[in-house]
Scaffold this motif. Sequence first.
Motif, PDB file in Angstrom:
ATOM      1  N   MET A   1      55.303  12.924  51.363  1.00  0.00           N
ATOM      2  CA  MET A   1      55.286  12.099  50.172  1.00  0.00           C
ATOM      3  C   MET A   1      53.855  11.648  49.900  1.00  0.00           C
ATOM      4  O   MET A   1      53.194  11.115  50.784  1.00  0.00           O
ATOM      5  N   LYS A   2      53.437  11.855  48.681  1.00  0.00           N
ATOM      6  CA  LYS A   2      52.084  11.509  48.265  1.00  0.00           C
ATOM      7  C   LYS A   2      52.019  10.041  47.875  1.00  0.00           C
ATOM      8  O   LYS A   2      52.839   9.564  47.093  1.00  0.00           O
ATOM      9  N   ARG A   3      50.996   9.314  48.407  1.00  0.00           N
ATOM     10  CA  ARG A   3      50.867   7.888  48.123  1.00  0.00           C
ATOM     11  C   ARG A   3      49.964   7.693  46.920  1.00  0.00           C
ATOM     12  O   ARG A   3      48.863   8.237  46.866  1.00  0.00           O
ATOM     13  N   LYS A   4      50.372   6.890  45.961  1.00  0.00           N
ATOM     14  CA  LYS A   4      49.584   6.617  44.765  1.00  0.00           C
ATOM     15  C   LYS A   4      49.069   5.184  44.817  1.00  0.00           C
ATOM     16  O   LYS A   4      49.796   4.273  45.175  1.00  0.00           O
ATOM     17  N   PHE A   5      47.792   5.044  44.449  1.00  0.00           N
ATOM     18  CA  PHE A   5      47.194   3.719  44.356  1.00  0.00           C
ATOM     19  C   PHE A   5      47.436   3.174  42.957  1.00  0.00           C
ATOM     20  O   PHE A   5      47.445   3.924  41.980  1.00  0.00           O
ATOM     21  N   PRO A   6      47.575   1.851  42.841  1.00  0.00           N
ATOM     22  CA  PRO A   6      47.725   1.257  41.506  1.00  0.00           C
ATOM     23  C   PRO A   6      46.483   1.553  40.651  1.00  0.00           C
ATOM     24  O   PRO A   6      45.379   1.742  41.178  1.00  0.00           O
ATOM     25  N   ALA A   7      46.644   1.597  39.346  1.00  0.00           N
ATOM     26  CA  ALA A   7      45.559   1.936  38.426  1.00  0.00           C
ATOM     27  C   ALA A   7      44.376   0.988  38.574  1.00  0.00           C
ATOM     28  O   ALA A   7      43.215   1.416  38.534  1.00  0.00           O
ATOM     29  N   TRP A   8      44.637  -0.294  38.763  1.00  0.00           N
ATOM     30  CA  TRP A   8      43.540  -1.261  38.879  1.00  0.00           C
ATOM     31  C   TRP A   8      42.722  -1.009  40.148  1.00  0.00           C
ATOM     32  O   TRP A   8      41.507  -1.165  40.153  1.00  0.00           O
ATOM     33  N   LEU A   9      43.362  -0.607  41.227  1.00  0.00           N
ATOM     34  CA  LEU A   9      42.664  -0.328  42.476  1.00  0.00           C
ATOM     35  C   LEU A   9      41.820   0.947  42.348  1.00  0.00           C
ATOM     36  O   LEU A   9      40.691   1.010  42.829  1.00  0.00           O
ATOM     37  N   ARG A  10      42.371   1.969  41.675  1.00  0.00           N
ATOM     38  CA  ARG A  10      41.602   3.194  41.432  1.00  0.00           C
ATOM     39  C   ARG A  10      40.364   2.893  40.596  1.00  0.00           C
ATOM     40  O   ARG A  10      39.285   3.413  40.862  1.00  0.00           O
ATOM     41  N   SER A  11      40.505   2.041  39.587  1.00  0.00           N
ATOM     42  CA  SER A  11      39.367   1.672  38.728  1.00  0.00           C
ATOM     43  C   SER A  11      38.268   0.995  39.538  1.00  0.00           C
ATOM     44  O   SER A  11      37.084   1.302  39.389  1.00  0.00           O
ATOM     45  N   ILE A  12      38.659   0.089  40.410  1.00  0.00           N
ATOM     46  CA  ILE A  12      37.679  -0.606  41.257  1.00  0.00           C
ATOM     47  C   ILE A  12      36.989   0.385  42.183  1.00  0.00           C
ATOM     48  O   ILE A  12      35.773   0.349  42.362  1.00  0.00           O
ATOM     49  N   LEU A  13      37.743   1.292  42.764  1.00  0.00           N
ATOM     50  CA  LEU A  13      37.153   2.296  43.660  1.00  0.00           C
ATOM     51  C   LEU A  13      36.173   3.200  42.914  1.00  0.00           C
ATOM     52  O   LEU A  13      35.102   3.526  43.428  1.00  0.00           O
ATOM     53  N   TYR A  14      36.510   3.604  41.689  1.00  0.00           N
ATOM     54  CA  TYR A  14      35.604   4.435  40.891  1.00  0.00           C
ATOM     55  C   TYR A  14      34.313   3.690  40.560  1.00  0.00           C
ATOM     56  O   TYR A  14      33.230   4.250  40.621  1.00  0.00           O
ATOM     57  N   VAL A  15      34.432   2.421  40.202  1.00  0.00           N
ATOM     58  CA  VAL A  15      33.246   1.613  39.894  1.00  0.00           C
ATOM     59  C   VAL A  15      32.364   1.479  41.126  1.00  0.00           C
ATOM     60  O   VAL A  15      31.138   1.637  41.064  1.00  0.00           O
ATOM     61  N   LEU A  16      32.957   1.191  42.271  1.00  0.00           N
ATOM     62  CA  LEU A  16      32.184   1.073  43.518  1.00  0.00           C
ATOM     63  C   LEU A  16      31.514   2.387  43.890  1.00  0.00           C
ATOM     64  O   LEU A  16      30.357   2.411  44.318  1.00  0.00           O
ATOM     65  N   LEU A  17      32.203   3.484  43.694  1.00  0.00           N
ATOM     66  CA  LEU A  17      31.627   4.804  43.962  1.00  0.00           C
ATOM     67  C   LEU A  17      30.451   5.076  43.030  1.00  0.00           C
ATOM     68  O   LEU A  17      29.398   5.547  43.459  1.00  0.00           O
ATOM     69  N   PHE A  18      30.621   4.757  41.744  1.00  0.00           N
ATOM     70  CA  PHE A  18      29.546   4.943  40.769  1.00  0.00           C
ATOM     71  C   PHE A  18      28.324   4.102  41.131  1.00  0.00           C
ATOM     72  O   PHE A  18      27.191   4.593  41.121  1.00  0.00           O
ATOM     73  N   ILE A  19      28.523   2.842  41.473  1.00  0.00           N
ATOM     74  CA  ILE A  19      27.418   1.962  41.847  1.00  0.00           C
ATOM     75  C   ILE A  19      26.727   2.478  43.101  1.00  0.00           C
ATOM     76  O   ILE A  19      25.504   2.510  43.186  1.00  0.00           O
ATOM     77  N   GLY A  20      27.492   2.908  44.061  1.00  0.00           N
ATOM     78  CA  GLY A  20      26.919   3.428  45.301  1.00  0.00           C
ATOM     79  C   GLY A  20      26.072   4.669  45.070  1.00  0.00           C
ATOM     80  O   GLY A  20      24.958   4.792  45.582  1.00  0.00           O
ATOM     81  N   LEU A  21      26.579   5.616  44.292  1.00  0.00           N
ATOM     82  CA  LEU A  21      25.821   6.840  44.002  1.00  0.00           C
ATOM     83  C   LEU A  21      24.569   6.551  43.184  1.00  0.00           C
ATOM     84  O   LEU A  21      23.508   7.118  43.440  1.00  0.00           O
ATOM     85  N   THR A  22      24.688   5.675  42.204  1.00  0.00           N
ATOM     86  CA  THR A  22      23.533   5.310  41.382  1.00  0.00           C
ATOM     87  C   THR A  22      22.460   4.651  42.232  1.00  0.00           C
ATOM     88  O   THR A  22      21.278   4.972  42.116  1.00  0.00           O
ATOM     89  N   SER A  23      22.855   3.739  43.097  1.00  0.00           N
ATOM     90  CA  SER A  23      21.885   3.070  43.980  1.00  0.00           C
ATOM     91  C   SER A  23      21.199   4.075  44.891  1.00  0.00           C
ATOM     92  O   SER A  23      19.991   4.019  45.100  1.00  0.00           O
ATOM     93  N   TRP A  24      21.954   5.001  45.413  1.00  0.00           N
ATOM     94  CA  TRP A  24      21.388   6.019  46.295  1.00  0.00           C
ATOM     95  C   TRP A  24      20.365   6.880  45.555  1.00  0.00           C
ATOM     96  O   TRP A  24      19.290   7.167  46.065  1.00  0.00           O
TER      97      TRP A  24
END
Length: 172
Positions: A1-24
Amino acid sequence: MKRKFPAWLRSILYVLLFIGLTSWLLILDTPAVLAQENTVNYTLSDLRYRDFAHQDLHGTSFAGAEMQGANFQGANLSGTILTKGSFLQADLSNANLAEAFADRVIFNKANLTNAIFTDAMLASSRFFDAEITGADFSGAIIDPYQVKLMCDRADGINPVTGVSTRESLGCR
């Protein structure tokens, strides 16, 4: 069974990933890296009245250097580190300071005619009574108070970039 994250949590993770890559990416593309490539280091040097006209000094460090009355006419200072330096009454006409890291630098009474400051970091730098005719400050970070003072005397078009000084400063 595939686990799905809530939309708000995915949005936060995408923002954090974007900030991390940009900073790098920003860390990899800093003027400090360029300064290390160039073997000349003028940090904290007394360079008053020295002649650097038409020299290729890209990536050099002039941090904390005293350059009063020095001649940098037509010099390539792109990607240099100028933090806390003093260019009091220096000649930087036709110099290329694109992408220079020049925070807290004194450019008072300097000749900046046709100088290129595109994408330079000029925070807390001072330009009192500097000649800025034809200088291009496009994309540079400059304190609003300094921009206001420079707009009062901004004139000319840079012969290399074709951009007017007033336009590059965002003068109204």
